[in-house]
Each structure stands twice: as C-alpha cells, then as structure tokens.
Write a protein that holds these residues in place. Structure first.
Motif, PDB file in Angstrom:
ATOM      1  N   HIS A  36      -2.423   2.992  -8.765  1.00 58.74           N
ATOM      2  CA  HIS A  36      -3.630   2.055  -8.345  1.00 58.74           C
ATOM      3  C   HIS A  36      -3.113   0.793  -7.609  1.00 58.74           C
ATOM      4  O   HIS A  36      -2.041   0.268  -8.322  1.00 58.74           O
ATOM      5  N   PRO A  37      -3.503   0.095  -6.633  1.00 58.86           N
ATOM      6  CA  PRO A  37      -3.223  -0.743  -5.991  1.00 58.86           C
ATOM      7  C   PRO A  37      -2.854  -2.010  -7.167  1.00 58.86           C
ATOM      8  O   PRO A  37      -1.888  -3.022  -6.852  1.00 58.86           O
ATOM      9  N   THR A  38      -3.813  -2.166  -8.006  1.00 62.49           N
ATOM     10  CA  THR A  38      -3.681  -3.379  -9.006  1.00 62.49           C
ATOM     11  C   THR A  38      -2.261  -3.092  -9.778  1.00 62.49           C
ATOM     12  O   THR A  38      -1.694  -4.156 -10.292  1.00 62.49           O
ATOM     13  N   SER A  39      -2.084  -1.732 -10.058  1.00 56.72           N
ATOM     14  CA  SER A  39      -0.658  -1.520 -10.785  1.00 56.72           C
ATOM     15  C   SER A  39       0.370  -2.131 -10.038  1.00 56.72           C
ATOM     16  O   SER A  39       1.414  -2.539 -10.487  1.00 56.72           O
ATOM     17  N   ASP A  69       4.728  -8.170  -8.563  1.00 53.55           N
ATOM     18  CA  ASP A  69       4.897  -9.520  -9.066  1.00 53.55           C
ATOM     19  C   ASP A  69       5.752  -9.846 -10.010  1.00 53.55           C
ATOM     20  O   ASP A  69       6.523 -10.849 -10.197  1.00 53.55           O
ATOM     21  N   THR A 118       0.611  -4.252  -7.655  1.00 52.82           N
ATOM     22  CA  THR A 118       0.507  -5.909  -7.627  1.00 52.82           C
ATOM     23  C   THR A 118       1.246  -6.199  -8.847  1.00 52.82           C
ATOM     24  O   THR A 118       2.073  -7.129  -8.698  1.00 52.82           O
ATOM     25  N   ASN A 119       1.050  -5.637 -10.115  1.00 53.29           N
ATOM     26  CA  ASN A 119       1.406  -6.246 -11.440  1.00 53.29           C
ATOM     27  C   ASN A 119       2.825  -6.128 -11.221  1.00 53.29           C
ATOM     28  O   ASN A 119       3.709  -6.705 -11.751  1.00 53.29           O
ATOM     29  N   THR A 120       3.277  -4.858 -11.044  1.00 57.72           N
ATOM     30  CA  THR A 120       4.666  -4.209 -10.956  1.00 57.72           C
ATOM     31  C   THR A 120       5.624  -5.285  -9.959  1.00 57.72           C
ATOM     32  O   THR A 120       6.706  -5.714 -10.512  1.00 57.72           O
ATOM     33  N   SER A 125       0.794  -1.167  -0.020  1.00 56.77           N
ATOM     34  CA  SER A 125      -0.150   0.128   0.001  1.00 56.77           C
ATOM     35  C   SER A 125       0.875   1.423   0.012  1.00 56.77           C
ATOM     36  O   SER A 125       0.594   2.223  -0.726  1.00 56.77           O
ATOM     37  N   GLY A 177       2.420   1.849  -3.530  1.00 50.89           N
ATOM     38  CA  GLY A 177       1.206   2.424  -4.378  1.00 50.89           C
ATOM     39  C   GLY A 177       1.169   3.960  -4.195  1.00 50.89           C
ATOM     40  O   GLY A 177       0.909   4.764  -4.908  1.00 50.89           O
TER      41      GLY A 177
END
Length: 168
Positions: free
Chosen positions: A86-89, A95, A91-93, A77, A80
């Motif tokens: 955004h949190p989804t971005s 990961d 997570t993707n980054t 968090s 971000g």
C-alpha cells in the motif's frame, strides 16, 4: 532468530487431526496454517540478520529495488507497485530509510505530484553488506536445497497468478 517452541508434537498436524474429526478432512487448513507459521519463522530470521544494519526486511527490499533501477531511483508509486504494498507502507518505509541516510527523496520532474526515492552511497553499502549476510544464511531457507526452493517457488506461483499479481 525465532525462539524455538520445542514442543513434543506438531501442533499444526494435531490441529488438522482435530479439524478432521470435527469438520472433515480439509488439507488446505493445514497448508495455510503451515504457510503462515513459515512466514513468521522466515520473517523473524531475516529481520534478525538485517537488524544490525538498522533495517527490516521490508526496508531491505526497498533498497534492493532501488539498486535494481538504472539510475538508483524510482517513483514512490513504482516502489509500491513492485513491492506489492500500500502507498502508506511505501511512504513509511522510504521515510525511515531517509532518516537513516540510506535514501533521499525529491520531487519527480516528470510528475508534478510524484516523488522520487534515490538510494545513497551509504544505502548501497548497507544493501551490499545485508545481502551478503542474507545469502550466507540462504534467506532462512537452508533446510531446503536449490531444487526444493525452485519447487516452493513453482508451487506458490499459481496462487500469485490467481491473485492477479501479474499476467502470464
């Protein structure tokens, strides 16, 4: 590097002229179009420098942020929030950095629902090498001297303040 357009005229200046003829002079239209084109150019340039390291500029920024933290780790968090994505971005980054062996993830012992991202030794090495390369090409801003870079920062700051990125 972005492919040169090699046009015989400035398409943004021409668009501004046409805009002026149709709707009247609106300098903000030419300014935003120039900013968006500059973003495309700069992103392509910096991505081409970090690509050999298996990075995009977004992944590079996350690595740098982790190196700035005292322990080399931050809650997802917080990443971000600091990168303003955004949190989804995030997570993707993160990961993708985990898959590359540059970052690890583990449960946050201080937040039962949270996850900590930690930079690995390899992540530090890659970050240092990519940083050297980006600094060598002035982050794509070699067309400007140091004072002009400071002016660009100062000119864009009110926009970020107006967006409430931070409190002055």
């Amino acid at each position: 590097m972005p492919k040169p357009l090699s046009l015989t005229f400035d398409p943004i200046a021409r668009a501004a002229e046409l805009w002026n003829d149709r709707w009247g002079e609106v300098p903000s239209m030419a300014a935003i179009t120039s900013i968006m084109r500059a973003h495309q150019i700069l992103l392509a340039e910096v991505d081409s420098v970090v690509k050999p390291y298996g990075l995009t500029f977004a992944r590079y920024e996350a690595l740098v942020l982790l190196t700035f933290s005292k322990a080399g780790e931050l809650p997802m968090s917080k990443i971000g929030e600091r990168l303003m994505v955004h949190p989804t971005s995030v997570t993707n980054t993160v990961d993708r950095l985990v898959r590359a062996g540059l970052v690890t993830k583990r449960p946050n012992p201080h937040d039962g629902r949270g996850t900590l991202a930690s930079i690995t030794d390899r992540g530090r090495e890659v970050c240092e090498a990519a940083t050297r390369d980006l600094m060598a090409m002035d982050f794509g801003l070699g067309a400007y001297d140091e004072e002009e870079c400071r002016e660009i920062f100062a000119l864009l700051r009110p926009l970020r303040v107006a967006a409430r990125d931070f409190e002055e």
